[in-house]
Scaffold this motif. Structure first.
Motif, PDB file in Angstrom:
ATOM      1  N   ALA A 309       0.832  -1.203   0.000  1.00 16.99           N
ATOM      2  CA  ALA A 309       0.000   0.000   0.000  1.00 16.99           C
ATOM      3  C   ALA A 309       0.870   1.259   0.000  1.00 16.99           C
ATOM      4  N   ARG A 310       1.969   1.249   0.747  1.00 17.18           N
ATOM      5  CA  ARG A 310       2.860   2.413   0.773  1.00 17.18           C
ATOM      6  C   ARG A 310       3.382   2.707  -0.629  1.00 17.18           C
ATOM      7  N   VAL A 311       3.820   1.666  -1.325  1.00 17.42           N
ATOM      8  CA  VAL A 311       4.339   1.868  -2.676  1.00 17.42           C
ATOM      9  C   VAL A 311       3.258   2.425  -3.593  1.00 17.42           C
ATOM     10  N   MET A 312       2.061   1.869  -3.529  1.00 20.43           N
ATOM     11  CA  MET A 312       0.986   2.331  -4.408  1.00 20.43           C
ATOM     12  C   MET A 312       0.577   3.762  -4.082  1.00 20.43           C
ATOM     13  N   VAL A 320      -7.971   5.372  -2.465  1.00 12.35           N
ATOM     14  CA  VAL A 320      -7.688   4.532  -1.301  1.00 12.35           C
ATOM     15  C   VAL A 320      -8.516   3.245  -1.325  1.00 12.35           C
ATOM     16  N   PRO A 321      -9.814   3.277  -1.689  1.00 10.25           N
ATOM     17  CA  PRO A 321     -10.546   2.002  -1.778  1.00 10.25           C
ATOM     18  C   PRO A 321      -9.942   1.044  -2.802  1.00 10.25           C
ATOM     19  N   SER A 322      -9.469   1.563  -3.949  1.00 10.94           N
ATOM     20  CA  SER A 322      -8.850   0.694  -4.955  1.00 10.94           C
ATOM     21  C   SER A 322      -7.571   0.073  -4.425  1.00 10.94           C
ATOM     22  N   ILE A 323      -6.783   0.868  -3.719  1.00  5.74           N
ATOM     23  CA  ILE A 323      -5.549   0.337  -3.136  1.00  5.74           C
ATOM     24  C   ILE A 323      -5.883  -0.700  -2.070  1.00  5.74           C
ATOM     25  N   THR A 343       1.697   2.152  10.178  1.00  7.04           N
ATOM     26  CA  THR A 343       2.517   3.280   9.686  1.00  7.04           C
ATOM     27  C   THR A 343       2.410   4.524  10.538  1.00  7.04           C
ATOM     28  N   GLY A 344       1.403   4.583  11.401  1.00  6.93           N
ATOM     29  CA  GLY A 344       1.247   5.743  12.253  1.00  6.93           C
ATOM     30  C   GLY A 344       0.484   6.889  11.633  1.00  6.93           C
ATOM     31  N   MET A 345      -0.024   6.718  10.416  1.00  6.47           N
ATOM     32  CA  MET A 345      -0.803   7.780   9.774  1.00  6.47           C
ATOM     33  C   MET A 345      -1.805   7.174   8.810  1.00  6.47           C
ATOM     34  N   ALA A 346      -2.834   7.957   8.494  1.00  8.10           N
ATOM     35  CA  ALA A 346      -3.863   7.499   7.568  1.00  8.10           C
ATOM     36  C   ALA A 346      -3.316   7.445   6.143  1.00  8.10           C
ATOM     37  N   PRO A 347      -3.908   6.629   5.263  1.00 12.17           N
ATOM     38  CA  PRO A 347      -3.415   6.546   3.880  1.00 12.17           C
ATOM     39  C   PRO A 347      -3.360   7.902   3.179  1.00 12.17           C
ATOM     40  N   ALA A 348      -4.373   8.733   3.348  1.00 19.28           N
ATOM     41  CA  ALA A 348      -4.383  10.037   2.671  1.00 19.28           C
ATOM     42  C   ALA A 348      -3.238  10.909   3.154  1.00 19.28           C
ATOM     43  N   GLU A 349      -2.963  10.883   4.454  1.00 13.66           N
ATOM     44  CA  GLU A 349      -1.861  11.685   4.987  1.00 13.66           C
ATOM     45  C   GLU A 349      -0.515  11.135   4.505  1.00 13.66           C
ATOM     46  N   TYR A 350      -0.404   9.800   4.441  1.00 13.42           N
ATOM     47  CA  TYR A 350       0.837   9.205   3.940  1.00 13.42           C
ATOM     48  C   TYR A 350       1.084   9.635   2.502  1.00 13.42           C
ATOM     49  N   ARG A 351       0.051   9.595   1.665  1.00 14.39           N
ATOM     50  CA  ARG A 351       0.192  10.011   0.262  1.00 14.39           C
ATOM     51  C   ARG A 351       0.605  11.472   0.178  1.00 14.39           C
ATOM     52  N   LYS A 352       0.006  12.321   0.994  1.00 12.12           N
ATOM     53  CA  LYS A 352       0.341  13.744   0.969  1.00 12.12           C
ATOM     54  C   LYS A 352       1.811  13.962   1.270  1.00 12.12           C
ATOM     55  N   ARG A 360      -0.629  15.775 -12.298  1.00  8.43           N
ATOM     56  CA  ARG A 360      -0.802  15.873 -13.752  1.00  8.43           C
ATOM     57  C   ARG A 360      -0.406  14.590 -14.473  1.00  8.43           C
ATOM     58  N   ARG A 361       0.351  13.720 -13.795  1.00  9.03           N
ATOM     59  CA  ARG A 361       0.703  12.443 -14.409  1.00  9.03           C
ATOM     60  C   ARG A 361       0.104  11.331 -13.570  1.00  9.03           C
ATOM     61  N   ARG A 362      -0.300  10.289 -14.233  1.00  9.34           N
ATOM     62  CA  ARG A 362      -1.044   9.242 -13.544  1.00  9.34           C
ATOM     63  C   ARG A 362      -0.403   7.889 -13.806  1.00  9.34           C
ATOM     64  N   TRP A 363      -0.017   7.211 -12.729  1.00  4.40           N
ATOM     65  CA  TRP A 363       0.486   5.837 -12.820  1.00  4.40           C
ATOM     66  C   TRP A 363      -0.627   4.940 -12.301  1.00  4.40           C
ATOM     67  N   ARG A 364      -0.991   3.953 -13.080  1.00  6.34           N
ATOM     68  CA  ARG A 364      -2.083   3.073 -12.667  1.00  6.34           C
ATOM     69  C   ARG A 364      -1.565   1.647 -12.461  1.00  6.34           C
ATOM     70  N   VAL A 365      -2.111   1.007 -11.459  1.00  6.64           N
ATOM     71  CA  VAL A 365      -1.896  -0.423 -11.247  1.00  6.64           C
ATOM     72  C   VAL A 365      -3.243  -1.086 -11.417  1.00  6.64           C
TER      73      VAL A 365
END
Length: 368
Positions: A309-312, A320-323, A343-352, A360-365
């Motif tokens: 999840a961290r990598v994604m 976040v639901p897709s991840i 991790t000590g933080m929520a997914p949205a905060e980790y991404r931030k 502007r660029r999108r990497w998709r898995v």
């Protein structure tokens, strides 16, 4: 990776300085090269600065702060541009030239056969040490690699500071500069204006520390994510990209169980299926995990899923639901709770904090 940081106030970073123009701020590092200098560490340093600039531009676009450099000769004059592959290192940068002083200086290590040889090189370049003293008095930062610390210490401005040196130089340096302490057992020392690393292999630590100061904490953290070795991230990235075949040498029950977990991260957890894949009973499998890893199979699976999840979160813009689904969690709320626990933080905060790509660029898995 060990780092000593003294609890001393640092000069303000570029991001805290007022800007008179709309141009993005530039932090310049001057790199004097002596005839004896180990040029490779200087070029490695520049390569890492270029990488930091690339990362900054990807995250913040044309207005991102950047790091610039100048290669100087022993007299402090800019080196003439060189042809071929070295042109990128020596071609003058419009934003790095001009009469304004640099914000920092890097003193690479230099070639010398022994301590007397180091002292001889330092004696030949006392003029450079005097210039380093003037730079320190003006509030510039000073970065040294290995025995480059001799030239810095010779300035007379660093008594009471801590230096990081290879173990085989410590005794000689102590005799020459008894007023300077040693960050023993560390790879990098940060003490006020002086950043020193022991070996060329730790130049990345210098750049990460410089990025935190010059580019701000957000970009500094992003540089650490990219420049610091992280074997768990590497493993998770491979698993997120494609399921990997496990080498035949991994033949213990525990190894078979972990290999099966890695290949089925996105599937519902079943202790019975895991024990069957490891060719042992569920009771034996639980005992192996507790004895070797001090955790249950489910706890280990959560850690593997959170690594993916961290990598994604870092390299994709998937929701976040897709991840959560890609990491084996059908319930996004459950995924958030477990991610916070590990991790000590929520997914949205980790991404931030850690995302490596601008929106502007999108990497998709793809999640199938």
């Amino acid at each position: 990776m060990a780092i000593h940081r003294a609890n001393i106030a640092m000069p303000p970073s570029l991001l805290s300085l007022p800007s008179a123009t709309a141009k993005p701020p530039v932090f310049r590092v001057d790199i004097p090269l002596l005839p004896e200098s180990a040029v490779g560490s200087a070029l490695q340093f520049i390569d890492l600065l270029r990488g930091a600039n690339l990362l900054a531009s990807q995250r913040q676009g044309a207005q991102a702060p950047r790091l610039a450099w100048r290669l100087l000769d022993a007299e402090g004059l800019p080196l003439a541009p060189l042809p071929g592959p070295l042109a990128a290192y020596t071609t003058p940068d419009e934003q790095a030239t001009g009469p304004a002083p640099a914000h920092a200086l890097l003193i690479p290590s230099f070639h010398a056969p022994d301590i007397p040889g180091i002292r001889a090189v330092a004696a030949r370049h006392q003029a450079l040490s005097r210039q380093l003293g003037i730079a320190l008095d003006a509030g510039q930062k000073l970065l040294t690699v290995g025995n480059g610390a001799w030239l810095a210490a010779q300035s007379g401005r660093l008594n009471g500071r801590q230096a990081c040196l290879p173990w085989f130089y410590v005794a000689g340096f102590e005799r020459d500069f008894p007023g300077i302490g040693h960050s023993l057992g560390q790879d990098l020392s940060e003490d006020g204006p002086w950043l020193s690393c022991a070996l060329p292999s730790s130049v990345n630590l210098l750049v990460m520390a410089l990025a935190r100061h010059a580019l701000g904490p957000e970009l500094g953290t992003a540089c650490e994510t990219v420049m610091a070795p992280d074997h768990q991230r590497a493993r998770a990235a491979l698993q997120a990209n494609a399921q990997q075949h496990i080498p035949a040498t991994r033949d213990s029950a525990l190894a078979r169980a972990i290999a099966w977990m890695e290949a089925h991260l996105d599937e519902p957890y079943s202790l019975a299926r895991l024990a069957e894949a490891a060719s042992v009973s569920t009771r034996t499998l639980l005992r192996h995990f507790q004895q070797e890893l001090s955790q249950s199979p489910l706890d280990h699976l959560h850690s593997l899923r959170c690594a993916r999840a961290r990598v994604m979160l870092e390299v994709t813009l998937e929701s976040v639901p897709s991840i959560a689904v890609a990491c084996g969690y059908a319930d996004p709320a459950a995924f958030r709770r477990i991610f916070v626990r590990y991790t000590g933080m929520a997914p949205a905060e980790y991404r931030k904090r850690h995302a490596l790509r601008a929106p502007r660029r999108r990497w998709r898995v793809d999640v199938k």
